[in-house]
Design a protein around this motif. Structure first.
Motif, PDB file in Angstrom:
ATOM      1  N   TYR A  61       0.839  -1.191   0.000  1.00  0.00           N
ATOM      2  CA  TYR A  61       0.000   0.000   0.000  1.00  0.00           C
ATOM      3  C   TYR A  61       0.876   1.242   0.000  1.00  0.00           C
ATOM      4  O   TYR A  61       1.932   1.282   0.599  1.00  0.00           O
TER       5      TYR A  61
ATOM      6  N   SER B  96      -8.005   4.782  -2.628  1.00  0.00           N
ATOM      7  CA  SER B  96      -8.748   3.554  -2.897  1.00  0.00           C
ATOM      8  C   SER B  96     -10.259   3.742  -2.930  1.00  0.00           C
ATOM      9  O   SER B  96     -10.956   3.005  -3.608  1.00  0.00           O
TER      10      SER B  96
ATOM     11  N   GLU C 236     -12.118   2.927  -0.608  1.00  0.00           N
ATOM     12  CA  GLU C 236     -12.648   1.856   0.240  1.00  0.00           C
ATOM     13  C   GLU C 236     -12.195   2.090   1.670  1.00  0.00           C
ATOM     14  O   GLU C 236     -11.164   2.694   1.907  1.00  0.00           O
ATOM     15  N   ASP C 237     -12.960   1.598   2.608  1.00  0.00           N
ATOM     16  CA  ASP C 237     -12.592   1.714   4.013  1.00  0.00           C
ATOM     17  C   ASP C 237     -11.928   0.402   4.441  1.00  0.00           C
ATOM     18  O   ASP C 237     -12.444  -0.345   5.269  1.00  0.00           O
ATOM     19  N   ARG C 238     -10.761   0.133   3.871  1.00  0.00           N
ATOM     20  CA  ARG C 238     -10.093  -1.155   4.066  1.00  0.00           C
ATOM     21  C   ARG C 238      -9.668  -1.413   5.497  1.00  0.00           C
ATOM     22  O   ARG C 238      -9.663  -2.550   5.950  1.00  0.00           O
TER      23      ARG C 238
ATOM     24  N   GLU D 186     -12.782  -2.507   7.308  1.00  0.00           N
ATOM     25  CA  GLU D 186     -13.134  -3.860   6.853  1.00  0.00           C
ATOM     26  C   GLU D 186     -12.225  -4.912   7.480  1.00  0.00           C
ATOM     27  O   GLU D 186     -12.684  -5.964   7.919  1.00  0.00           O
ATOM     28  N   ALA D 187     -10.929  -4.635   7.535  1.00  0.00           N
ATOM     29  CA  ALA D 187      -9.980  -5.584   8.137  1.00  0.00           C
ATOM     30  C   ALA D 187     -10.259  -5.746   9.628  1.00  0.00           C
ATOM     31  O   ALA D 187     -10.210  -6.861  10.161  1.00  0.00           O
TER      32      ALA D 187
END
Length: 151
Positions: free
Chosen positions: A55, A63, A65-67, A70-71
């Motif tokens: 990353y 991105s 996205e709210d990675r 989410e992780a």
């Protein structure tokens, strides 16, 4: 503070002074905020939480996205109320309400947290109002499985 919380805070304190290194996850060598959490997880559970794709420093902005959220949901389970945060809990931060969470740390007490700070190293910081208002989620590390000692 629970014994699990004490253990997690103790592990995180062992990382204090580790230099900031983007994508690093090695105590005493270098880590970023994600690497600090991965390292504490590894010390707590005996294995890495899973692979992390490369990353860029601006990954959260690019991105869409709210990675990180989410992780955290995948590894830690549902988020807890901020008011229920205890020492040893994972804190996720977002800089603005319309941005993805981009920073993480471990609550070390009612007014402090431990995190890898880009301009310095792994440090204990005061959880001042400017940090508190940026908390996006609180998660508790899962229970550590106890070894089966019965035969």
């Amino acid at each position: 503070m629970s014994s699990r919380g004490e253990r997690i805070v103790g592990l995180a304190e062992g990382w204090i002074g580790t230099p900031y290194r983007h994508q690093g996850a090695a105590r005493g060598v270098g880590c970023d905020c994600i690497g600090l959490i991965r390292g504490v997880w590894r010390e707590l559970y005996g294995s890495d939480p899973g692979p992390v794709a490369a990353y860029a420093p601006d990954w959260a902005e690019r991105s869409g996205e709210d990675r990180l959220i989410e992780a955290a949901l995948r590894l830690f389970g549902p988020a807890l109320p901020v008011t229920g945060a205890e020492p040893g809990d994972l804190l996720l931060f977002r800089w603005r309400p319309d941005c993805a969470a981009k920073h993480t740390g471990i609550l070390a007490g009612p007014e402090h947290f431990i995190h890898a700070y880009e301009q310095a190293a792994v440090i204990r910081s005061a959880l001042v109002p400017s940090w508190k208002r940026r908390i996006a989620a609180v998660h508790r590390f899962p229970e550590v499985a106890q070894p089966n000692t019965t035969k």
